[in-house]
Write a protein that holds these residues in place. Structure first.
Motif, short mmCIF file in Angstrom:
data_model
loop_
_atom_site.label_atom_id
_atom_site.label_comp_id
_atom_site.label_asym_id
_atom_site.label_seq_id
_atom_site.Cartn_x
_atom_site.Cartn_y
_atom_site.Cartn_z
N ASP A 1 29.82 5.35 -0.32
CA ASP A 1 28.48 4.97 -0.78
C ASP A 1 27.60 6.19 -1.10
OD1 ASP A 1 28.12 5.89 1.76
OD2 ASP A 1 26.82 4.25 2.42
N ARG A 2 28.24 7.32 -1.39
CA ARG A 2 27.47 8.52 -1.70
C ARG A 2 28.15 9.31 -2.80
NH1 ARG A 2 27.04 10.92 4.11
NH2 ARG A 2 27.85 12.73 3.03
N GLN A 3 27.40 9.70 -3.82
CA GLN A 3 27.90 10.50 -4.92
C GLN A 3 26.98 11.71 -5.11
OE1 GLN A 3 30.05 9.81 -8.21
NE2 GLN A 3 31.36 9.26 -6.50
N PRO A 4 27.48 12.74 -5.77
CA PRO A 4 26.63 13.92 -6.02
C PRO A 4 25.33 13.54 -6.76
CG PRO A 4 28.89 14.43 -6.57
CD PRO A 4 28.85 12.96 -6.25
N GLU A 5 25.43 12.59 -7.68
CA GLU A 5 24.20 12.10 -8.29
C GLU A 5 24.15 10.59 -8.15
OE1 GLU A 5 24.04 12.30 -12.65
OE2 GLU A 5 25.85 13.51 -12.55
N HIS A 6 22.98 10.10 -7.82
CA HIS A 6 22.84 8.65 -7.70
C HIS A 6 21.46 8.25 -8.24
CE1 HIS A 6 20.58 9.78 -4.12
NE2 HIS A 6 20.08 8.56 -4.11
N THR A 7 21.26 6.96 -8.35
CA THR A 7 20.04 6.45 -8.97
C THR A 7 19.18 5.74 -7.94
OG1 THR A 7 21.28 6.14 -11.00
CG2 THR A 7 19.14 5.07 -10.86
N GLN A 8 17.92 6.14 -7.91
CA GLN A 8 16.98 5.48 -7.00
C GLN A 8 15.91 4.76 -7.79
OE1 GLN A 8 15.14 8.39 -4.47
NE2 GLN A 8 16.64 8.15 -2.87
N LEU A 9 15.48 3.63 -7.24
CA LEU A 9 14.27 3.02 -7.75
C LEU A 9 13.13 3.67 -6.97
CD1 LEU A 9 12.45 1.04 -9.16
CD2 LEU A 9 13.07 -0.66 -7.44
N ASP A 10 12.48 4.61 -7.58
CA ASP A 10 11.47 5.41 -6.89
C ASP A 10 10.11 4.74 -7.07
OD1 ASP A 10 11.14 7.76 -5.36
OD2 ASP A 10 10.07 8.68 -7.05
N ILE A 11 9.45 4.43 -5.97
CA ILE A 11 8.18 3.69 -6.02
C ILE A 11 7.13 4.42 -5.19
CG2 ILE A 11 7.02 1.55 -5.31
CD1 ILE A 11 9.61 0.07 -5.86
N GLU A 12 5.92 4.49 -5.70
CA GLU A 12 4.82 5.06 -4.93
C GLU A 12 3.52 4.35 -5.29
OE1 GLU A 12 5.80 7.29 -2.77
OE2 GLU A 12 3.94 8.10 -1.93
N MET A 13 2.69 4.12 -4.28
CA MET A 13 1.41 3.42 -4.49
C MET A 13 0.30 4.11 -3.70
SD MET A 13 2.74 -0.44 -3.82
CE MET A 13 1.31 -1.33 -4.40
N SER A 14 -0.89 4.03 -4.27
CA SER A 14 -2.04 4.57 -3.55
C SER A 14 -2.81 3.44 -2.86
CB SER A 14 -3.00 5.28 -4.52
OG SER A 14 -2.35 6.39 -5.09
N PHE A 15 -3.56 3.82 -1.83
CA PHE A 15 -4.42 2.87 -1.09
C PHE A 15 -3.60 1.73 -0.49
CE2 PHE A 15 -6.84 4.63 -4.74
CZ PHE A 15 -7.65 5.50 -4.02
N VAL A 16 -2.43 2.04 -0.03
CA VAL A 16 -1.60 1.00 0.59
C VAL A 16 -1.38 1.29 2.06
CG1 VAL A 16 -0.27 0.18 -1.38
CG2 VAL A 16 0.46 2.23 -0.15
N GLU A 17 -1.01 0.23 2.77
CA GLU A 17 -0.56 0.37 4.14
C GLU A 17 0.89 -0.06 4.19
OE1 GLU A 17 -3.84 -2.11 5.55
OE2 GLU A 17 -4.50 -0.37 6.74
N GLU A 18 1.52 0.29 5.29
CA GLU A 18 2.94 -0.04 5.48
C GLU A 18 3.23 -1.48 5.09
OE1 GLU A 18 4.43 1.60 9.07
OE2 GLU A 18 6.14 0.24 9.16
N GLU A 19 2.35 -2.37 5.56
CA GLU A 19 2.55 -3.80 5.33
C GLU A 19 2.66 -4.15 3.83
OE1 GLU A 19 3.19 -5.76 7.76
OE2 GLU A 19 3.36 -7.54 6.50
N ASP A 20 1.84 -3.47 3.03
CA ASP A 20 1.84 -3.77 1.58
C ASP A 20 3.19 -3.45 0.96
OD1 ASP A 20 -1.00 -4.43 1.45
OD2 ASP A 20 -1.31 -2.30 1.86
#
Length: 597
Positions: free
Chosen positions: A228-247
């Motif tokens: 389950d690991r390769q030198p290159e892999h693809t991530q769905l990269d997500i980031e949000m502002s003004f959020v809490e863990e729950e969101d």
RNA sequence: GGCCUGUUGGUGCAGCGGUUUAGCAUAUCUCCCUGUCACGGAGAAGAUCGCGGGUUCGAAUCCCGCACAGGUCGCCA
């Protein structure tokens, strides 16, 4: 276009119309005068009939055809004569009567079957990946992956996220995995690094006021590969502002449940996703990525077993270790060699050995256990009551096998956790149609590295500690809790995320605690920290691994099966033959002289 | 770097110390065949059993070393 229709589109409604198809010869059945060709394209298979009475010329061409030849065929869509329909094919009620055909290209005999789902040596498949991908299994995986990515994009766009690309040539930073480096032509002796993830960049996008960002991002890590690991892999990269863990957790649960419903409706998902404390996951499953499709939880037996006269147990307790066990249902009849195999298994994870208690032979209540039906090397040093008590704690019945590991707490959890996984597999306890998602929460911020004798980030150095724990950061680092969370599914870590530090002061304090000098912090993270002086909003995110997700949904056991062009375990692309040597001039331009060591 | 598993015609498998001239299936090639769909029938060709050493009267088979591949531990913020 060289075709008017796709093979998979041919339906009864088209009977009588003239179509032109183009594709590959999947199979040829030559009856002498009559020749059948199964023509394959991305959408499916259609039967083409070459009849010399319809077209002598086309029939003559069909006699030359071989597997994987590329054809363009024109003819009339007709109902098959009654009794000759093929119910196995979607287009099995009809066929195309060829009156014109052109061989667009010939093909060598392929090195393996394209038209059969048989196991083929992976070396050969990877060398001829372009042929491997023609096979139905691979095509299905590529289509599934496309469906997943499309759903994700639509879902996040609907939620107001912006898809933003970040650069591939970035800066090497300490911490984490080994970087892939790219030499700089313009700056002798200097290097770019390929991103292990766009971590700092996405945080900077939050400083930039983007508020909701995502990216289907390639990530690079120069570490040894695994299934389950390769030198290159693809991530769905997500980031949000003004959020809490729950969101973030809520968003992920909605994303994943919606996704499964859409692309894999036959899979079962348990909602809401359970939330498991990191500590409890280790305690119960010996892993921070437990397979929750089955129970067989580990239970601590130190208090009971420690009371016994068994010297192994007594020694472990005296040394501050612990004793834990799991119960394998109905396995009391395991043979000596089976038990020895399991013993070797736990030893390979560092355990001293495996202790087993076979509880009787026939199924029954644990209270009916008698001392002469217990099979265990420890039995004569323990009272029947102690063994019963252990059995009760593990919800064991007569006929079950109790598996016990004793030793250092970390080793016990690891070895017994792996044994739980192994037994689950052997006993086929995991429902293959179940996707057991869970959030692992409440990670510690730091973990003690026994080898380097340093505190290290459990996740990464940008994770926001619980505010109420910040005061003990330096005094009691092991107790600091982190706003950090993983998503696990069926024993795989599917995603990892956290709320980030957004004040430069706290970020600097973490770096200093991790052992960086102010000069190093400035050099490695100066630009990043500088940005945080200009009104960085509170923010957080998460990054699910696309390859692992698709692998699980496809029911595959390696991510290579869901990547178009993966590398092998030694990081070699067998098709392109990369890596490779480069010309001396190229090295010279890059100011590189090879060392010979 | 450690451990485990594997390597036999193109592909997938069998053979595990002696009538094996290495077997089977499939693919390939030739011929026959008008309703097949994993078409069918007849025939042919195709392998120094991963490489190197050793044990033995005799090795695909047993032993050692190496190579390659897969799994895994270490590693993977």
């Amino acid at each position: 276009m060289l075709k008017t229709h796709y093979c998979g589109e041919l339906k009864k409604g088209l009977v009588g119309s003239k179509v032109t198809l183009a594709g590959w010869v999947d199979r040829r059945r030559d009856h002498g005068d009559l020749i059948f060709i199964d023509l394959r394209d991305r959408t499916g298979i259609a039967q083409v009939v070459f009849n010399p009475q319809i077209s002598k010329k086309s029939h003559a061409v069909a006699e030359q055809m071989r597997s994987e030849y590329v054809l363009k065929v024109t003819g009339e869509v007709s109902l098959r004569p009654s009794g000759t329909e093929n119910l196995k094919l979607p287009s099995g009620a009809i066929e195309v009567i060829a009156d014109e055909v052109e061989i667009l290209n010939t093909s060598k005999t392929p090195p393996f079957y394209i038209n059969e789902d048989t196991e083929v040596d992976e070396n050969v498949r990877l060398k001829y990946r372009y042929l491997d991908l023609r096979r139905e299994r691979m095509l299905k995986n590529l289509i599934l992956r496309d469906n997943v990515v499309k759903f994700v994009r639509d879902f996040l766009h609907d939620k107001g996220f912006l898809e933003i690309e970040t650069p591939i040539l970035i800066k090497s930073t300490p911490e984490g995995a080994r970087d892939y480096l790219v030499p700089s032509r313009l700056y002798p002796g200097q290097f770019y690094a390929l991103p292990q993830s766009p971590q700092q960049l996405k945080q900077l996008l939050m400083v930039a006021g983007v508020e909701k960002y995502f990216q289907i991002a390639k990530c690079f890590r120069d570490e040894d590969s695994r299934a389950d690991r390769q030198p290159e892999h693809t991530q769905l990269d997500i980031e949000m502002s003004f959020v809490e863990e729950e969101d973030i957790l809520k968003l992920m649960e909605e994303l994943f449940t919606g996704l499964i419903e859409k692309v894999k409706p036959d899979k079962r998902v348990i909602k809401p996703f359970p939330r498991i404390n990191y500590k409890d996951a280790l305690e119960k499953y010996g892993s921070d990525k437990p397979d929750l499709r089955f129970g067989m939880e580990m239970r601590d037996l130190t208090d009971i077993a420690g009371q016994s006269e068994f010297s192994v147990f007594k020694k472990v307790v005296a040394d501050g270790g612990k004793i834990k066990g799991i119960c394998a249902q109905g396995c009391a009849d395991y043979t000596r060699s089976q038990l020895e195999e399991l013993n070797k298994f736990v030893q390979s994870y560092g355990a001293g050995g495996l202790l087993t208690f076979a509880l009787g032979s026939a199924p029954g209540d644990i209270n009916n256990l008698t001392s002469d039906t217990v099979k265990s090397v420890a039995a004569k040093y323990m009272t029947l009551e102690q063994i019963k008590e252990i059995g009760q704690r593990l919800d064991a019945k007569l006929g079950d096998l109790i598996l016990v590991v004793a030793g250092k707490p970390k080793v016990v959890d690891k070895a017994l956790g792996e044994l739980r996984r192994e037994m689950g597999q052997r006993l086929k306890l995991a429902d293959p149609n179940l996707l057991a998602f869970a959030f692992i929460v409440n990670f510690p911020l730091f973990t003690w590295n026994e080898e380097t004798k340093h505190w290290e980030p459990e996740h990464h150095p940008f994770v926001w500690p619980w505010p109420e724990d910040v005061s003990i950061l330096e005094k009691n680092p092991g107790k600091v809790r982190a706003h950090c969370y993983d998503i696990v599914c069926n024993g795989f870590e599917l995603a990892s995320g956290s709320i980030r530090i957004h004040t430069p002061e706290l970020q600097r304090r973490i770096f200093r605690f991790l052992g960086y000098s102010d000069a190093e912090i400035e050099e490695k993270f100066g630009g990043f920290l500088g940005a945080f002086e200009y009104g960085a909003p509170p923010h957080g995110g998460i990054a699910p691994g696309i390859d692992r997700l698709v692998m699980i949904l496809a029911g595959e056991s390696t991510i290579r099966e869901v990547m178009a062009f993966p590398k092998n375990q030694n990081a070699v692309d067998l098709m392109l033959e990369a890596p490779s040597v480069v010309r001396e001039e190229q090295l010279k331009e890059l100011h590189i002289r090879l060392r010979d060591d």
